[in-house]
Design a protein around this motif. Structure first.
Motif, PDB file in Angstrom:
ATOM      1  N   CYS A   1       0.802  -1.219   0.000  1.00 47.18           N
ATOM      2  CA  CYS A   1       0.000   0.000   0.000  1.00 47.18           C
ATOM      3  C   CYS A   1       0.841   1.279   0.000  1.00 47.18           C
ATOM      4  O   CYS A   1       0.443   2.285  -0.553  1.00 47.18           O
ATOM      5  CB  CYS A   1      -0.921   0.011   1.229  1.00 47.18           C
TER       6      CYS A   1
ATOM      7  N   CYS B   1      -1.174  -1.783   5.181  1.00 47.51           N
ATOM      8  CA  CYS B   1      -1.228  -3.206   4.792  1.00 47.51           C
ATOM      9  C   CYS B   1      -0.282  -4.077   5.620  1.00 47.51           C
ATOM     10  O   CYS B   1      -0.467  -5.289   5.695  1.00 47.51           O
ATOM     11  CB  CYS B   1      -0.929  -3.380   3.306  1.00 47.51           C
TER      12      CYS B   1
ATOM     13  N   CYS C   1       7.178   2.328   5.023  1.00 45.96           N
ATOM     14  CA  CYS C   1       6.697   3.045   3.829  1.00 45.96           C
ATOM     15  C   CYS C   1       6.305   4.486   4.144  1.00 45.96           C
ATOM     16  O   CYS C   1       6.227   5.317   3.240  1.00 45.96           O
ATOM     17  CB  CYS C   1       5.529   2.296   3.194  1.00 45.96           C
TER      18      CYS C   1
ATOM     19  N   THR D   1       2.840  -4.773   5.002  1.00 47.32           N
ATOM     20  CA  THR D   1       3.748  -5.583   4.187  1.00 47.32           C
ATOM     21  C   THR D   1       5.209  -5.168   4.316  1.00 47.32           C
ATOM     22  O   THR D   1       6.096  -6.015   4.284  1.00 47.32           O
ATOM     23  CB  THR D   1       3.335  -5.491   2.695  1.00 47.32           C
TER      24      THR D   1
ATOM     25  N   GLU E   1       1.029   3.152   2.333  1.00 47.71           N
ATOM     26  CA  GLU E   1       0.183   4.112   3.073  1.00 47.71           C
ATOM     27  C   GLU E   1       0.119   3.772   4.555  1.00 47.71           C
ATOM     28  O   GLU E   1      -0.679   4.326   5.289  1.00 47.71           O
ATOM     29  CB  GLU E   1      -1.255   4.078   2.530  1.00 47.71           C
ATOM     30  N   GLY E   2       0.897   2.779   4.978  1.00 45.90           N
ATOM     31  CA  GLY E   2       0.902   2.426   6.393  1.00 45.90           C
ATOM     32  C   GLY E   2      -0.269   1.593   6.844  1.00 45.90           C
ATOM     33  O   GLY E   2      -0.579   1.552   8.042  1.00 45.90           O
TER      34      GLY E   2
ATOM     35  N   ILE F   1      -1.889  -4.139  12.028  1.00 40.53           N
ATOM     36  CA  ILE F   1      -1.858  -4.384  10.571  1.00 40.53           C
ATOM     37  C   ILE F   1      -1.089  -5.661  10.226  1.00 40.53           C
ATOM     38  O   ILE F   1      -0.819  -5.922   9.054  1.00 40.53           O
ATOM     39  CB  ILE F   1      -1.250  -3.177   9.815  1.00 40.53           C
TER      40      ILE F   1
END
Ligand code: SF4
Ligand code: FES
Length: 256
Positions: free
Chosen positions: A68, A73, A94, A75, A70-71, A170
């Motif tokens: 993502c 997902c 990220c 991953t 965007e913080g 997350i």
């Protein structure tokens, strides 16, 4: 448009990065220069720039996980200068930006290190152990109806806030990477607490907690011994109180 004083200022950083061809290869640190980096680059964009240089030179780019950016997902999984996600409060890799670094800095970048998260390549790890914990019972099987039916069961603001705080997890695995025992109890505690706090999840709470703890151990995670490194590294500030809730739910399931 007016340009700020740092608009065109670029940085050169020295990166010391863990490289590993595959799960059965031994790894080593290699040194790279990250050139033409601005304070506006994110950490992953900085690695993109380095990879473009490596590809132009005919070299193998650095493998790293992301989705993502965007913080949300979970991953991106890198240990930066010894701290999972780099040590900025409530910040995933990220969402980490290069304004936190200075020209000439040296940055060490490694993958998560835990037996249950084997390294696949370079900075990529296999986090499917978390999926196996969730598959063991981290869900509700009760029929909950359609979205409007959600409002027909009244839930106190206190319980809703508590459940939402736990549900913020997350599943990134930084808690495991930070823990000296590679424990997954913050992750598992967040899942158990979030479902046990709500009436729809309460129904299966007794069976769920045992199944999740069993899966956690089968996957090779350790046990909590109260270092609290998990909470400090967590990009969502998941509270260790959820580990206490995990233990309480487990005792209730055994004795009550
Ligand atoms: S508890 Fe925090 S560190 Fe652990 S998986 Fe969830 S979000 Fe990531
Ligand atoms: S890439 Fe999704 S949280 Fe970082």
């Amino acid at each position: 448009m007016m340009q700020g004083p740092n608009e065109h200022r670029t940085m050169t950083l020295k990166l010391i990065v863990w490289r590993q061809k595959g799960p059965d290869h031994s790894g080593r640190f290699e040194t790279y220069l990250a050139r033409n980096i601005t304070e506006h680059h994110s950490f992953l964009e900085m690695l993109d720039v380095v990879n473009e240089d490596l590809i132009r030179e005919g070299k193998e780019p650095i493998a790293f996980d992301h989705d993502c950016r965007e913080g949300i997902c979970g991953t991106c999984s890198q240990v930066i200068n010894g701290i999972p996600h780099g040590g900025q409060l409530r910040t995933t890799v990220c969402q980490l930006h290069m304004r936190h670094f200075r020209d000439g800095d040296t940055i060490y970048i490694e993958p998560w290190r835990a037996r249950a998260f084997p390294i696949l390549k370079d900075l990529l790890v296999d986090r499917s152990a978390f999926d196996r914990i969730i598959q063991a019972g981290g869900y509700i099987s009760a029929e909950t109806g359609a979205a409007p039916d959600g409002n027909s069961i009244l839930i106190s603001k206190e319980d809703a806030d508590y459940a939402m705080d736990a549900a913020e997890c997350i599943g990134c695995g930084a808690c495991v990477a930070a823990c000296p025992n590679s424990a997954a109890m913050l992750f598992t505690g967040a899942k158990v607490a979030h479902l046990a706090a709500l009436p729809q999840g309460r129904v299966e709470a007794r069976q769920r907690v045992g199944k999740l703890i069993e899966a956690m151990h089968e996957c090779g995670f350790g046990n909590c011994s109260n270092h609290y490194e998990c909470q400090a590294a967590c990009p969502k500030s998941i509270d260790v109180k959820f580990i206490s809730r995990l233990n309480r739910e487990y005792l209730k399931a055994i004795f009550l």
